[in-house]
Design a protein around this motif. Sequence first.
Motif, PDB file in Angstrom:
ATOM      1  N   THR A 109       4.879  -5.884  11.864  1.00  0.00           N
ATOM      2  CA  THR A 109       5.477  -4.698  11.257  1.00  0.00           C
ATOM      3  C   THR A 109       5.925  -3.713  12.329  1.00  0.00           C
ATOM      4  N   ALA A 110       5.061  -3.461  13.299  1.00  0.00           N
ATOM      5  CA  ALA A 110       5.396  -2.493  14.346  1.00  0.00           C
ATOM      6  C   ALA A 110       4.742  -2.898  15.649  1.00  0.00           C
ATOM      7  N   GLN A 111       5.474  -2.665  16.742  1.00  0.00           N
ATOM      8  CA  GLN A 111       4.958  -2.874  18.086  1.00  0.00           C
ATOM      9  C   GLN A 111       5.853  -2.119  19.048  1.00  0.00           C
ATOM     10  N   THR A 121      14.488  -0.621   3.380  1.00  0.00           N
ATOM     11  CA  THR A 121      13.832   0.211   4.395  1.00  0.00           C
ATOM     12  C   THR A 121      14.388   1.628   4.318  1.00  0.00           C
ATOM     13  N   THR A 122      13.491   2.584   4.110  1.00  0.00           N
ATOM     14  CA  THR A 122      13.894   3.988   4.006  1.00  0.00           C
ATOM     15  C   THR A 122      13.389   4.849   5.158  1.00  0.00           C
ATOM     16  N   THR A 123      12.493   4.279   5.965  1.00  0.00           N
ATOM     17  CA  THR A 123      11.945   5.041   7.089  1.00  0.00           C
ATOM     18  C   THR A 123      11.808   4.130   8.299  1.00  0.00           C
ATOM     19  N   ALA A 124      12.357   4.576   9.444  1.00  0.00           N
ATOM     20  CA  ALA A 124      12.196   3.888  10.725  1.00  0.00           C
ATOM     21  C   ALA A 124      12.430   4.939  11.806  1.00  0.00           C
ATOM     22  N   ALA A 182       0.839  -1.192   0.000  1.00  0.00           N
ATOM     23  CA  ALA A 182       0.000   0.000   0.000  1.00  0.00           C
ATOM     24  C   ALA A 182       0.873   1.240   0.000  1.00  0.00           C
ATOM     25  N   ALA A 183       0.277   2.356  -0.381  1.00  0.00           N
ATOM     26  CA  ALA A 183       0.965   3.628  -0.291  1.00  0.00           C
ATOM     27  C   ALA A 183       0.986   4.077   1.162  1.00  0.00           C
ATOM     28  N   THR A 184       1.421   5.309   1.399  1.00  0.00           N
ATOM     29  CA  THR A 184       1.502   5.809   2.769  1.00  0.00           C
ATOM     30  C   THR A 184       0.122   5.829   3.418  1.00  0.00           C
ATOM     31  N   GLY A 237       7.778   5.303  -0.954  1.00  0.00           N
ATOM     32  CA  GLY A 237       6.437   5.263  -1.518  1.00  0.00           C
ATOM     33  C   GLY A 237       5.477   4.347  -0.803  1.00  0.00           C
ATOM     34  N   ALA A 238       5.907   3.665   0.244  1.00  0.00           N
ATOM     35  CA  ALA A 238       5.007   2.763   0.988  1.00  0.00           C
ATOM     36  C   ALA A 238       5.341   2.837   2.461  1.00  0.00           C
ATOM     37  N   THR A 239       4.866   3.881   3.099  1.00  0.00           N
ATOM     38  CA  THR A 239       5.167   4.133   4.509  1.00  0.00           C
ATOM     39  C   THR A 239       3.896   4.030   5.337  1.00  0.00           C
ATOM     40  N   ARG A 240       4.034   3.460   6.519  1.00  0.00           N
ATOM     41  CA  ARG A 240       2.901   3.353   7.438  1.00  0.00           C
ATOM     42  C   ARG A 240       3.178   4.228   8.659  1.00  0.00           C
TER      43      ARG A 240
END
Length: 496
Positions: free
Chosen positions: A38-40, A97-100, A21-23, A213-216
């Motif tokens: 994915t995240a916790q 991975t471009t965002t964390a 998905a996109a952002t 292009g696909a950030t949550r």
Amino acid sequence: MLAASLVAIPFSGSDSAEAAAATTTVVVRGTAFPDPLTAQLSFTGYATLKGTTPETVRPIIGNAVVPPSGARSLGFDLAGGNNSVGALFMRPSMLQTTTAELQVHAAAGTRGVVYAGYQAPADAGTTRVWVGRAEVAVGAGAWQRVSALGLRFAWSKRDLATGAQLAAGPAAVINVPSFVRGHGGDGAGFYSLGFGSDGNAFSIDTLKVGTAGATRVYDLEGLATTTTISGTTDVAPGGPARLTGALRDQSGARVPGSTLLLEQRVGSGPWETVYRNPDGPRPTDPVVVPADATDPQVVVMPERTTSYRFRFVDRPLAEGSASAPFTVAVTPTLTARATAERLVVGRVTPAIDGASVTLRYADGGGALATARVDADGHYELAVPPEVGGALVVRLDGVDGLEPATSEPVRVEALVSAPPAADPAQPPAETPDETAADEPTEQPTESEAPAEQPTDEPEQEAPAPEQTPTQAPATPATPAQQPAVPDPATETTTSAP
């Protein structure tokens, strides 16, 4: 308590939640992340990844005034020493991975630690992982963005099952892309960003992870709660009404450690706390009941119609909520009985001095008689002579009480009620009215019809009979007797 183990991290390279998905933005209620692969939340040691000390971590509503996302943030206040809490991002590809990152706020500032985990392709399917460590710091009094990308890490190879070090890494600190390319190429891994090991309170919000292009984005909010109320709907003045409250979070689960406060409102007045000891200059003992294990029940005894609600006050991690108003109608007691004197008497409890009661037919219709209630609550209604049948007494709503109707009483009518006039028919004319409006012309002597001869002898008309209401005739006095002619003195006058 947050889990301290990272053994279950899926290093198989499976796609993360944001890959397709996109952002997108995800609202997280409390600590219930919808996609924990994915995240916790993370719980790590400061000096080493697995070097935590025993501590019960209790997330609370964030202490920052204005969060960067939504209405709330998630706050922590650790004991201080070696533990760190923050965000844990699992990645199927460390190079893509471009965002964390996340946003952090600490009124007094706080120190943090970031871990990067990378599993070389040769170690896939094992618990052997390269772990890099980097220290970070957050300044005091403002939201600050902390990103794991671009940091340089000190690396060592460790067994995540035991925390034991298996091999030392390079002496120099190296960023993730360079280290990955030098140790077998792209692979799965994780990023952990934790804070609070110095014991300073802090808040986190707006976690972000993904690829180009696909950030949550994760907006951390308190648990959404719903409070409800039900119970007895109608009582006599001072009668018991049972109220039941319930509190649930957005998943339908109970909220741990929760309590409900009972409030009341009479008419359009303000909401006020219900006290067990309301008398005196300062009421004491507010009605606060536990709501975490069972749905609480409270018995109230209102004297007037009253609305109630249960309110859940903000608690650590949970947003406050209030139930819809629930009204307990208070209906006075109204008795009625018929007396031999054709009176309907009774009593209103509680007494409402000067209130109006009306007598009505049991099957409907308007008021037949009206009376006032005295200071003791008694009333007396006179039944009109033409009224009979099943009758009830009605008290309209007054002084915070609901309308009341008595049980039917039976009274026989003395006279028949006059028939109702038909508005479609004009009133009939009486003979007097006709004579007055249309005088008749009497015939003259010449116009009078001649008598017809008959063969029958004339009958003497009978004297009219006297009705019982006529007085008997009084005999005439001598002065009133008619004179009788004397034949001896009577003369005859002849015509000339």
